[in-house]
Enzyme design. Structure first.
Site, PDB file in Angstrom:
ATOM      1  N   ARG A  95      45.869 -39.580   5.370  1.00 50.17           N
ATOM      2  CA  ARG A  95      44.516 -40.113   5.273  1.00 50.17           C
ATOM      3  C   ARG A  95      44.104 -40.375   3.833  1.00 50.17           C
ATOM      4  O   ARG A  95      42.982 -40.815   3.585  1.00 50.17           O
ATOM      5  CB  ARG A  95      43.576 -39.062   5.857  1.00 50.17           C
ATOM      6  CG  ARG A  95      42.503 -39.560   6.781  1.00 50.17           C
ATOM      7  CD  ARG A  95      41.736 -38.328   7.214  1.00 50.17           C
ATOM      8  NE  ARG A  95      40.652 -38.573   8.092  1.00 50.17           N
ATOM      9  CZ  ARG A  95      40.741 -38.686   9.420  1.00 50.17           C
ATOM     10  NH1 ARG A  95      41.908 -38.625  10.005  1.00 50.17           N
ATOM     11  NH2 ARG A  95      39.668 -38.860  10.123  1.00 50.17           N
ATOM     12  N   ARG A 151      32.012 -40.144   7.301  1.00 44.08           N
ATOM     13  CA  ARG A 151      33.427 -40.344   7.643  1.00 44.08           C
ATOM     14  C   ARG A 151      33.858 -41.782   7.371  1.00 44.08           C
ATOM     15  O   ARG A 151      34.956 -42.029   6.896  1.00 44.08           O
ATOM     16  CB  ARG A 151      33.697 -39.935   9.093  1.00 44.08           C
ATOM     17  CG  ARG A 151      33.582 -38.434   9.230  1.00 44.08           C
ATOM     18  CD  ARG A 151      33.937 -37.789  10.560  1.00 44.08           C
ATOM     19  NE  ARG A 151      34.359 -38.591  11.640  1.00 44.08           N
ATOM     20  CZ  ARG A 151      33.656 -38.806  12.775  1.00 44.08           C
ATOM     21  NH1 ARG A 151      32.463 -38.273  12.921  1.00 44.08           N
ATOM     22  NH2 ARG A 151      34.150 -39.520  13.736  1.00 44.08           N
TER      23      ARG A 151
HETATM   24  P1  ADP Z   1      37.877 -39.719  12.993  1.00 43.97           P
HETATM   25  O1  ADP Z   1      39.027 -40.571  12.548  1.00 43.97           O
HETATM   26  O2  ADP Z   1      37.096 -40.319  14.121  1.00 43.97           O
HETATM   27  O3  ADP Z   1      36.996 -39.271  11.871  1.00 43.97           O
HETATM   28  P2  ADP Z   1      39.752 -37.547  13.595  1.00 43.97           P
HETATM   29  O4  ADP Z   1      39.858 -36.995  14.971  1.00 43.97           O
HETATM   30  O5  ADP Z   1      40.930 -38.315  13.088  1.00 43.97           O
HETATM   31  O6  ADP Z   1      38.434 -38.409  13.643  1.00 43.97           O
HETATM   32  O7  ADP Z   1      39.423 -36.397  12.550  1.00 43.97           O
HETATM   33  C1  ADP Z   1      38.311 -35.552  12.710  1.00 43.97           C
HETATM   34  C2  ADP Z   1      38.149 -34.687  11.474  1.00 43.97           C
HETATM   35  O8  ADP Z   1      39.326 -33.868  11.289  1.00 43.97           O
HETATM   36  C3  ADP Z   1      38.012 -35.447  10.149  1.00 43.97           C
HETATM   37  O9  ADP Z   1      36.689 -35.872   9.899  1.00 43.97           O
HETATM   38  C4  ADP Z   1      38.486 -34.381   9.154  1.00 43.97           C
HETATM   39  O10 ADP Z   1      37.507 -33.410   8.925  1.00 43.97           O
HETATM   40  C5  ADP Z   1      39.630 -33.708   9.911  1.00 43.97           C
HETATM   41  N1  ADP Z   1      40.918 -34.389   9.646  1.00 43.97           N
HETATM   42  C6  ADP Z   1      41.670 -35.082  10.552  1.00 43.97           C
HETATM   43  N2  ADP Z   1      42.773 -35.575   9.971  1.00 43.97           N
HETATM   44  C7  ADP Z   1      42.732 -35.198   8.666  1.00 43.97           C
HETATM   45  C8  ADP Z   1      43.570 -35.416   7.546  1.00 43.97           C
HETATM   46  N3  ADP Z   1      44.698 -36.129   7.629  1.00 43.97           N
HETATM   47  N4  ADP Z   1      43.205 -34.868   6.368  1.00 43.97           N
HETATM   48  C9  ADP Z   1      42.096 -34.160   6.249  1.00 43.97           C
HETATM   49  N5  ADP Z   1      41.238 -33.924   7.256  1.00 43.97           N
HETATM   50  C10 ADP Z   1      41.546 -34.439   8.446  1.00 43.97           C
END
Ligand code: ADP
Length: 203
Positions: A95, A151
């Site tokens: 990410r 986000r």
């Molecule tokens: P979205 O893409 O709708 O924000 P996700 O389900 O991918 O939702 O992620 C939800 C939350 O989980 C993020 O807002 C973050 O807090 C955490 N998260 C998920 N993937 C990562 C990542 N690769 N690095 C850091 N935090 C993450």
């Protein structure tokens, strides 16, 4: 070089509300690989109140990113499981560019690399309206207007730049994410097949 026998090593990227979770599950099924979704892993841990879940709950609820080292460790553990040996579909990781470096190091160490990065392209207004609908349907604690805005802002600032890194490697397929689920699915399948990736399940 990647091994000849592997199925598909994929990453799906897109802004919140682009439909990448839904499409990711379908594509993974078609290509016979497990989905590795960091959001799902974190949410399951929060729900079960594991030590990891307790550590990340406040971060997720605020819409912030979990620290890279912790997130990368979770992904490395998951990719080390047997069912990911021949392929996987990553959703939500990497990410940011720091996580790209962690993933590169891990995959290179196994003599592997990503085959394709699916970028789901959806206009801002469309993804916001889909998110508010999901908020009503699923009641995710991080789907409030304020947290969604944060986000999306983090996506633009930290996640969008990873596309350039992968585009330089020639592995990005930009897919129009507007249309029915089936239409978008067909576009992704066509792009992956054009790369020589082979569907395991055609139903
Ligand atoms: P979205 O893409 O709708 O924000 P996700 O389900 O991918 O939702 O992620 C939800 C939350 O989980 C993020 O807002 C973050 O807090 C955490 N998260 C998920 N993937 C990562 C990542 N690769 N690095 C850091 N935090 C993450």
């Amino acid at each position: 070089m990647t091994s000849a026998a592997h199925t598909a090593r994929l990453l799906i990227v897109g802004p919140q509300g682009s439909g990448k979770g839904t499409q990711g599950v379908r594509i993974a099924e078609s290509f016979g690989v497990p989905v590795v979704s960091t959001g799902d892993v974190f949410r399951a841990n929060v729900k079960d109140q594991t030590p990891l879940g307790v550590k990340v709950k406040a971060i997720i609820d605020a819409g912030d990113l979990v620290p890279d080292e912790l997130t990368s460790e979770v992904v490395r553990d998951r990719l080390a499981q047997d069912d990911a040996a021949e392929g996987f579909l990553l959703d939500g990781y990497p990410r940011n560019t720091g996580q790209v470096a962690h993933l590169d190091e891990f995959l290179t160490g196994r003599g592997e690399s990503l085959d394709a990065v699916i970028l789901l392209d959806v206009p801002r207004e469309e993804s916001i309206s889909r998110l508010s609908q999901r908020a009503q349907e699923q009641g995710r604690t991080d789907d409030t207007d304020e947290v969604i805005a944060k986000r999306l802002e983090i996506y633009e600032r930290e996640t969008a730049p990873i596309i350039d890194v992968y585009a330089e490697r020639g592995i990005v397929d930009t897919i129009d994410g507007v249309g029915s689920l089936d239409e978008v699915n067909a576009r992704i399948v066509a792009a992956l097949e054009a790369r020589g990736l082979v569907r395991q399940v055609t139903a």
